[in-house]
Enzyme design. Structure first.
Site, PDB file in Angstrom:
ATOM      1  N   ASP A 115       8.275 -12.413  -4.726  1.00 38.71           N
ATOM      2  CA  ASP A 115       8.074 -12.931  -3.564  1.00 38.71           C
ATOM      3  C   ASP A 115       9.195 -12.710  -2.522  1.00 38.71           C
ATOM      4  O   ASP A 115      10.309 -12.673  -2.979  1.00 38.71           O
ATOM      5  CB  ASP A 115       8.171 -14.463  -3.940  1.00 38.71           C
ATOM      6  N   GLY A 116       9.013 -11.991  -1.388  1.00 39.46           N
ATOM      7  CA  GLY A 116       9.875 -11.470  -0.471  1.00 39.46           C
ATOM      8  C   GLY A 116      10.875 -12.430  -0.090  1.00 39.46           C
ATOM      9  O   GLY A 116      12.194 -12.273   0.150  1.00 39.46           O
ATOM     10  N   GLU A 172       6.965  -6.114  -2.675  1.00 38.11           N
ATOM     11  CA  GLU A 172       5.501  -6.779  -2.723  1.00 38.11           C
ATOM     12  C   GLU A 172       5.209  -7.817  -3.723  1.00 38.11           C
ATOM     13  O   GLU A 172       5.523  -7.664  -4.976  1.00 38.11           O
ATOM     14  CB  GLU A 172       4.770  -5.513  -2.908  1.00 38.11           C
ATOM     15  N   ASP A 216       0.728  -1.272   0.008  1.00 38.01           N
ATOM     16  CA  ASP A 216      -0.027   0.157   0.057  1.00 38.01           C
ATOM     17  C   ASP A 216       1.024   1.175  -0.014  1.00 38.01           C
ATOM     18  O   ASP A 216       0.426   2.275  -0.160  1.00 38.01           O
ATOM     19  CB  ASP A 216      -0.914   0.068   1.197  1.00 38.01           C
ATOM     20  N   TYR A 239      -8.182  -3.238  13.782  1.00 37.49           N
ATOM     21  CA  TYR A 239      -7.334  -4.811  13.765  1.00 37.49           C
ATOM     22  C   TYR A 239      -8.066  -5.703  14.913  1.00 37.49           C
ATOM     23  O   TYR A 239      -8.455  -5.047  15.803  1.00 37.49           O
ATOM     24  CB  TYR A 239      -5.876  -4.567  14.116  1.00 37.49           C
ATOM     25  N   ASP A 282       6.242  -6.001   6.494  1.00 35.91           N
ATOM     26  CA  ASP A 282       4.804  -5.350   6.755  1.00 35.91           C
ATOM     27  C   ASP A 282       3.856  -6.347   5.951  1.00 35.91           C
ATOM     28  O   ASP A 282       3.365  -6.245   5.013  1.00 35.91           O
ATOM     29  CB  ASP A 282       4.824  -3.922   6.144  1.00 35.91           C
ATOM     30  N   SER A 283       3.603  -7.400   6.891  1.00 42.17           N
ATOM     31  CA  SER A 283       2.955  -8.594   6.253  1.00 42.17           C
ATOM     32  C   SER A 283       1.607  -8.588   6.530  1.00 42.17           C
ATOM     33  O   SER A 283       1.075  -8.181   7.631  1.00 42.17           O
ATOM     34  CB  SER A 283       3.486  -9.854   6.526  1.00 42.17           C
ATOM     35  N   SER A 284       0.588  -9.417   5.798  1.00 40.83           N
ATOM     36  CA  SER A 284      -0.799  -9.766   6.315  1.00 40.83           C
ATOM     37  C   SER A 284      -0.482 -10.958   7.335  1.00 40.83           C
ATOM     38  O   SER A 284       0.551 -11.136   7.695  1.00 40.83           O
ATOM     39  CB  SER A 284      -1.713  -9.831   5.016  1.00 40.83           C
ATOM     40  N   ASP A 285      -1.676 -11.383   7.741  1.00 39.56           N
ATOM     41  CA  ASP A 285      -1.557 -12.529   8.759  1.00 39.56           C
ATOM     42  C   ASP A 285      -1.125 -13.851   8.246  1.00 39.56           C
ATOM     43  O   ASP A 285      -1.095 -13.911   6.936  1.00 39.56           O
ATOM     44  CB  ASP A 285      -2.937 -12.530   9.401  1.00 39.56           C
TER      45      ASP A 285
HETATM   46  N1  SPD Z   1      -4.535  -8.288  10.765  1.00 39.15           N
HETATM   47  C1  SPD Z   1      -4.317  -7.530   9.956  1.00 39.15           C
HETATM   48  C2  SPD Z   1      -2.666  -7.238   9.917  1.00 39.15           C
HETATM   49  C3  SPD Z   1      -2.131  -6.469   9.098  1.00 39.15           C
HETATM   50  C4  SPD Z   1      -0.861  -5.938   8.757  1.00 39.15           C
HETATM   51  N2  SPD Z   1      -0.689  -5.412   7.646  1.00 39.15           N
HETATM   52  C5  SPD Z   1      -1.036  -4.499   7.360  1.00 39.15           C
HETATM   53  C6  SPD Z   1      -0.467  -3.590   6.100  1.00 39.15           C
HETATM   54  C7  SPD Z   1      -0.518  -2.109   6.173  1.00 39.15           C
HETATM   55  N3  SPD Z   1       0.650  -1.390   5.527  1.00 39.15           N
END
Ligand code: SPD
Length: 335
Positions: A182-183, A151, A131, A270, A201-204
């Site tokens: 791929d990181g 990313e 983002d 969150y 800065d990852s998602s879950d």
């Molecule tokens: N449970 C969601 C966690 C998300 C973490 N990454 C958010 C990306 C924002 N740059």
């Protein structure tokens, strides 16, 4: 006969400005298995509910004004909606990644906790963060000469540039190089000791980000850092994911021979209203994460970057104070 893999939702979709009519949104659901995979609630019409096996038995909900974008990339479902109270919201696979109102609490902390803990960071790598919010924050640091971002999902970058210009503004900085890929693979190619700081800065850890929580990945990060270099990685919630956090701490203790600390911030949208970070340093010049040595001087920081909304030196130190139950579980294993 009705197609059971199509779920009708009464939520409004964005249409041309002059089109007033309400429309219901048809969502194709693969195999009809998961009617809530994008979080559009059939329980409370017109609301988004964040339902996931990662936080069973609870679901934070936001009222939806308009769906602005829905797409499916090679990796995940991508959605943007206008909420009533948190501005625009970016959702990946049904999980909120950011809202315009509270993204500062996450992006500023995941960035400035590591970068304010070492003197003169020059080379910074961001893994994930498509983002652009983290690179926007890295740009505050005038000592930084090179910002690489890797990313995996180009759709996240494109959608962010279109719908979140105040976040994706990070891409405008001339120090930034974007690598789509791929990181994990990217890090394997990085020469040893390249970076002063790596921010993950990852998602879950369900879906494309899973490997970013595993030991081999942390080893690659350690190799990519210079002696006394630092990493800050998204490390989930003490209310929901203590097992995951304990695993991360144990892995990091083995791999990073400097400091290993857990810090946290509040993010109302969150799950459980907070999220944590794992901060580690490699063997070399010692790093005391709790006492920042490189405060951001707002006069010195890049004039083109928007002023800080959340981070300051006091909140930096406070972020490492843990509630007693968390201290008992992870405090003794971190330092
Ligand atoms: N449970 C969601 C966690 C998300 C973490 N990454 C958010 C990306 C924002 N740059």
């Amino acid at each position: 006969m009705a197609d059971e893999s199509v779920v009708e939702s009464p939520v409004k979709r964005q249409r041309d400005d002059d089109e007033e009519n309400e429309v219901s949104v048809s969502m194709d659901v693969e195999g009809g298995k998961d009617p809530l995979s994008n979080g559009l609630s059939s329980v409370i019409p017109g609301w988004f509910s964040e339902i996931s096996s990662m936080w069973p038995g609870e679901a934070h909900s936001l009222k939806v004004e308009k769906i602005l974008f829905q797409g499916k990339s090679e990796y995940q479902n991508v959605m943007v909606f206008q909420s009533s109270t948190y501005g625009k919201v970016l959702v990946l696979d049904g999980v909120i990644q950011l809202t315009e109102r509270d993204e500062c609490a996450y992006q500023e902390m995941i960035t400035h906790l590591p970068l304010c803990s070492i003197p003169n960071p020059k080379k910074v790598l961001v893994i994930g963060g498509g983002d652009g919010g983290v690179i926007r924050e890295v740009a505050h640091h005038s000592s930084v000469e090179k910002i690489d971002i890797c990313e995996i999902d180009k759709m996240v970058v494109d959608v962010s540039k279109q719908y979140f210009p105040d976040v994706a503004v990070g891409y405008d900085d001339p120090r930034v190089t974007l690598h789509i890929g791929d990181g994990v693979a990217f890090l394997k190619e990085v020469p040893e000791g390249t970076y002063d700081a790596v921010i993950v800065d990852s998602s879950d850890p369900i879906g494309p980000a899973q490997e970013l929580f595993e030991k081999p990945f942390f080893s690659s990060v350690a190799k990519a850092l210079r002696p006394g270099g630092v990493v800050c990685t998204q490390a989930e919630s003490i209310w929901l994911h203590m097992d995951i956090i304990e695993d991360i701490v144990a892995n990091c203790r083995q791999i990073f021979k400097g400091s290993v600390n857990y810090a946290w911030t509040t993010v109302p949208t969150y799950p459980s209203g907070m999220i944590g970070f794992m901060l580690c340093s490699t063997e070399g010049p010692p790093v005391d994460f709790k006492h920042p040595v490189n405060p951001i001087d707002e006069n010195e920081s890049q004039k083109s970057v928007r002023p800080l909304k959340f981070y300051n030196s006091e909140i930096h130190t406070a972020a490492f104070c843990l509630p007693s139950f968390a201290k008992r579980k992870i405090g003794s294993k971190a330092n």
